[in-house]
Scaffold this active site. Structure first.
Site: not given
Ligand code: AMP
Length: 187
Positions: A13, A88, A128, A134, A145
């Site tokens: 996204k 969300r 990532r 992160r 998540r």
């Protein structure tokens, strides 16, 4: 164009939203980026949101409404916008619809869903974690998540389908290939 981008964490996204925003000449708002900035700056919002984010949970809805409304009320959002990471859940989608009505904006045009299988998502988020460091890209948090996405965010596909706004795009391939698919459904 008023567009929301839907898709699991790691579905692309952010990447696609950035290119699309530049292409269409409209602003993009990522609530995740805004929340991370608030955490980094140590604001009240950041202090409230930080622990939920680190645990891979959604932050309370009320914390994100202010961020979104403030951005959508800016003059440059009048020509259109791209939302990445908001809404969300269905409650947020309903609030967004009424927010646009209250700001005298026209309703959303499209909800673009970047579809990527769970296994590929897990692989991307692990990569990532290494590249960007992160905090919420750690193995346990990643799993949570994805669960949160499947339980809370996935139902939004039905919400936008019922409004005739949903377009699903295969989110696997090169950035350019995916972009071309996205452009086709927002044209
Ligand atoms: P993202 O960068 O979009 O994956 O968001 C990172 C984290 O920020 C999420 O796991 C949530 O904790 C929080 N977050 C971002 N957007 C929202 C939202 N619309 N509602 C609730 N929490 C959010």
């Amino acid at each position: 164009m008023r567009i929301v981008l839907l898709g699991a964490p790691g579905s692309g996204k952010g990447t696609q939203g950035k290119i699309l925003a530049a292409h269409l000449g409209i602003p993009k708002l990522s609530t995740g980026d805004a929340l991370r900035a608030a955490v980094a700056a140590g604001t009240e919002l950041g202090k409230k949101a930080g622990p939920c984010m680190a645990a891979g949970k959604l932050v309370p809805d009320e914390l994100v409404y202010g961020i979104v409304e403030e951005r959508l009320a800016q003059p440059d959002a009048h020509r259109g916008f791209i939302l990445d990471g908001f809404p969300r859940n269905v409650a947020q989608a309903q609030v967004l619809d009424s927010m646009l009505a209250r700001l005298n904006e026209t309703p959303l045009d499209r909800a673009v869903h970047l579809h990527v299988e769970d296994e590929e998502i897990i692989k991307r988020l692990h990569e990532r974690a290494v590249q960007e460091g992160r905090h919420d890209d750690q193995p346990d948090v990643i799993r949570h998540r994805i669960e949160v996405y499947n339980e809370e965010t996935h139902p939004l596909l039905d919400y936008y389908e019922a409004q005739g706004k949903l377009a699903t795009v295969e989110g696997v391939g090169t950035v350019e290939e995916i972009m071309q698919r996205v452009l086709k459904v927002v044209a």
